[in-house]
Design an enzyme around this catalytic site. Structure first.
Site, PDB file in Angstrom:
ATOM      1  N   GLU A 159     -10.403   6.458   6.800  1.00 60.36           N
ATOM      2  CA  GLU A 159     -11.404   6.092   5.814  1.00 60.36           C
ATOM      3  C   GLU A 159     -11.075   4.750   5.161  1.00 60.36           C
ATOM      4  OE1 GLU A 159     -14.275   8.340   4.886  1.00 60.36           O
ATOM      5  OE2 GLU A 159     -14.712   6.259   4.437  1.00 60.36           O
ATOM      6  N   LYS A 165      -6.705  -1.252  10.395  1.00 61.92           N
ATOM      7  CA  LYS A 165      -7.984  -1.583  11.032  1.00 61.92           C
ATOM      8  C   LYS A 165      -7.804  -2.218  12.397  1.00 61.92           C
ATOM      9  CE  LYS A 165      -8.126  -5.448   7.865  1.00 61.92           C
ATOM     10  NZ  LYS A 165      -6.912  -5.016   7.172  1.00 61.92           N
ATOM     11  N   ASP A 198     -10.904 -10.348  10.820  1.00 59.12           N
ATOM     12  CA  ASP A 198     -10.793  -9.100  10.060  1.00 59.12           C
ATOM     13  C   ASP A 198     -12.142  -8.377  10.007  1.00 59.12           C
ATOM     14  OD1 ASP A 198      -9.245  -7.438   7.844  1.00 59.12           O
ATOM     15  OD2 ASP A 198     -11.212  -7.923   7.018  1.00 59.12           O
ATOM     16  N   GLU A 258      -4.005 -13.410   1.320  1.00 59.98           N
ATOM     17  CA  GLU A 258      -2.680 -13.863   1.748  1.00 59.98           C
ATOM     18  C   GLU A 258      -2.748 -15.386   1.829  1.00 59.98           C
ATOM     19  OE1 GLU A 258      -0.345 -11.420   2.467  1.00 59.98           O
ATOM     20  OE2 GLU A 258      -1.911 -10.020   1.864  1.00 59.98           O
ATOM     21  N   GLY A 282      -4.224 -12.148  -5.960  1.00 57.17           N
ATOM     22  CA  GLY A 282      -3.775 -11.105  -5.040  1.00 57.17           C
ATOM     23  C   GLY A 282      -4.846 -10.642  -4.071  1.00 57.17           C
ATOM     24  N   VAL A 289       0.836  -1.202   0.000  1.00 55.39           N
ATOM     25  CA  VAL A 289       0.000   0.000   0.000  1.00 55.39           C
ATOM     26  C   VAL A 289       0.870   1.252   0.000  1.00 55.39           C
ATOM     27  CG1 VAL A 289      -1.674   1.326   1.336  1.00 55.39           C
ATOM     28  CG2 VAL A 289      -1.948  -1.147   1.115  1.00 55.39           C
ATOM     29  N   LYS A 345     -13.485  -4.613  11.616  1.00 54.39           N
ATOM     30  CA  LYS A 345     -14.175  -3.551  10.871  1.00 54.39           C
ATOM     31  C   LYS A 345     -15.543  -3.251  11.482  1.00 54.39           C
ATOM     32  CE  LYS A 345     -11.695  -4.685   6.653  1.00 54.39           C
ATOM     33  NZ  LYS A 345     -11.675  -5.655   5.525  1.00 54.39           N
TER      34      LYS A 345
END
Lengths: 404, 404
Positions: free
Chosen positions: A120, A96, A191, A180, A177, A11, A195
């Site tokens: 964001e 996150k 995850d 992982e 992609g 990123v 969130k």
């Protein structure tokens, strides 16, 4: 705008590339990544002019205007972000895990220091709505959150619905992609739970924690589940829901049954979406790409532009009020599947469900299993029925039915 | 926060009521409507403590912090809003006609005066995303806009799909408060054209005008259209699209064919939604309630809170750059229906379409009509085919097919 990066992975590098491309366009806010904190100076990276350093202090002292955190995890990001806010630097993060665990404390610190703290990209990275929730008390005055917030599990479940095995779907996702190699946080629900927790913090529950969330893995799904959902005019999606039930756990992550025509049912692949329910049965939907280095980088850059061009003058008192609303989960209907090994007859199943106090509304079966849609029932009753059947050696799985 | 209202109709009164209810909650930003500009002091209104006046100057001089415009139309709103911005007062408006016709000029004035000019309630009132587009250059860097932005026509078309006549659907909508008795702006497309123009201003086309938009009325729809769309696995919705075609008109409002599974097809009633297409085939969707006095009032209040608690420090140069992207409409596939009066055979139709250079991909028919889905074709070819058929006395209607 001079940016100091914490981390320079996929990123971070996408951010440097995108900023360079955008700076070439006249009239756009010029964003320059001046230095980046990395763990290993010698790791191979793409071509970049960004000065690399292993010293967090060197980044904060580099004469920067905004700190961008793309490290992931909690430490050392938390310590460095805290130091940056203390030093009066606005912070933009895509982390996150950091925001889910320490977001309310970091927001409070940012307010005391008079700087912005924005994230964001942490939830549904491609769709800007988190900032609006932090700034707008009516928009965030919701009494229910539901959504698809993990792209990897959505991709895997979409592929499974089309006939792939979990393993093959995951290999495919890794190849594209989207995942992982270790996808446990995605498939197991952690995850999505992070969130969902960030959203709960913004929507009246500043004390919500990741541990409040009941997580069920999409690995529990069998091919029969998709066939059964189809027979009952619906589909299966990996969702996050809060409030979930009036019982002890108030948030849920895992596979759910969506009646056909549900807005979330029209999404596929790695799409993400969040639905907020408000007062008089109104539902607001935000949908779009949930991740990917380019999408995340563009959203971070927008946060940087916002941090540089606007200034928060006052606090957002409504964000810190626990129980601004006290949501009570309502009872949901349930989709229950029972695999036919050992052979279970529809009649036996109906009898069991009756004994267990979970009345069914519709029951269908095919060669692989028996599928039930129950009337509204509390989670503890369904959970009891489910484990009672499992105790008898029956492969049962229950999923909530999402209301439209 | 002291608010001066311009107008005190249904939305203005809902605003006063909602603000009063919210002020009772500790910790919320206190918003007080101190005075309201009205045309007629003696018109009957609900109980309210707001001081009424017929003098715009009296409102601006009442020691207020924010001006809220809920007058509708262009004048006198434009003159008073201009005076307010000149006097250094932030302005919040719900006036879509005003913003569609003069938004870019008023934004520029607000920037020069160093105050905010916001209009979140002007497009899809219940979903906050307009503010994000104004602040975020990457979020607004889109190459296509489509959506359902008029609740009245959506309600009418949804009712027609369920078998109602236009007249009965409209009467029902008026009864529920979703439509005015004169619904020509809603059904004919002008209201949607204004909203689409506001979105184009935010997404790289500051010079777009309402007159650029080609409007077709949903009154042109026949019951056969819904049956035909169903036969071709789709549905019909009233949409707004830009860019529309590479031809002279670049924006379109009117009924369109949506393939089943399209996100917009899952919406019904008075729901609104906007979809933005970006770079690599990404689509971002914002969906929710589009209007209603309470929804609009809550969104205006959020704009007031934002105007009061944050300050714009710099300009948004990317908003004023015409042609930041130069969108070229792509050719669309088309849904064409021909009513069977005078009797038209599928064979005749196929021949005509072939002669007119519009090859069909699928053709079905029932007792009422013949329905064609064409391959991609430019609007001028379809328009020519359509008017050629009409010249022969054939009741033909063409609608674009929305891509997913």
């Amino acid at each position: 705008v001079r940016v100091g990066l914490l981390g320079c992975g996929r990123v971070g590098q996408a951010l440097v590339t995108l900023a360079g491309r955008r700076n070439a366009i006249a009239g756009w806010v010029h964003v320059e990544c001046v230095c980046a904190l990395v763990r290993d100076l010698h790791r191979r990276r793409g071509e970049t002019d960004v000065r690399l350093t292993t010293s967090a202090a060197a980044v904060l002292d580099a004469g920067i205007d905004v700190v961008v955190d793309v490290m992931g995890g909690v430490e050392p990001a938390r310590t460095i972000v805290t130091a940056a806010l203390d030093a009066g630097l606005p912070v933009v993060t895509a982390g996150k895990t950091l925001v889910a665990r320490h977001g309310p404390a970091l927001r409070a610190l940012a307010r005391r220091c008079g700087v912005t703290f924005s994230y964001e990209a942490a939830v549904v990275a491609g769709v800007p709505f988190v900032g609006a929730l932090t700034r707008r008390p009516h928009a965030s005055d919701v009494n229910g959150i539901s959504g698809i917030v993990n792209g990897t599990s959505h991709f895997v479940v979409t592929a499974m619905a089309a006939g792939a095995t979990t393993a093959r779907a995951l290999t495919h996702a890794v190849g594209l992609g989207y995942a992982e190699t270790d996808a446990e946080a995605d498939l197991g629900g952690r995850d999505a739970a992070e969130k969902l927790t960030i959203l709960r913090h913004l929507c009246g529950e500043p004390l919500a924690t990741v541990d409040d969330v009941l997580c069920r893995s999409v690995r529990d799904l069998e091919p029969a589940d998709f066939a059964g959902a189809h027979l009952l005019s619906g589909s299966i999606k990996p969702v996050a829901i809060a409030p979930f039930d009036a019982g002890s756990r108030t948030a849920w992550v895992g596979p759910a049954f969506l009646p056909s025509g549900h807005v979330l049912a029209s999404l596929s692949g790695v799409d993400n979406a969040v639905q907020l329910r408000r007062g008089a049965g109104e539902t607001v939907t935000f949908a779009g790409p949930g991740a990917g280095p380019e999408v995340t980088a563009a959203t971070i850059l927008d946060d940087v532009v916002e941090a540089a061009t606007s200034r928060r003058a006052e606090s957002e008192p409504w964000l810190t009020q626990q129980g601004r609303r006290v949501p009570r989960g309502t009872e949901s209907a349930w989709f229950v599947r029972i695999l036919k090994e050992p052979a279970v007859t529809a009649c036996e199943l109906a009898t069991w469900l009756g004994e267990l106090d979970v009345p069914y509304e519709r029951l269908v079966s095919d060669r692989a299993g028996v599928y039930v849609r129950t009337t509204a029932a509390p989670w503890h009753a369904i959970e009891r029925a489910e484990s009672a059947m499992r105790d008898r050696g029956v492969a049962a799985l229950a999923m909530p039915v999402l209301a439209r």
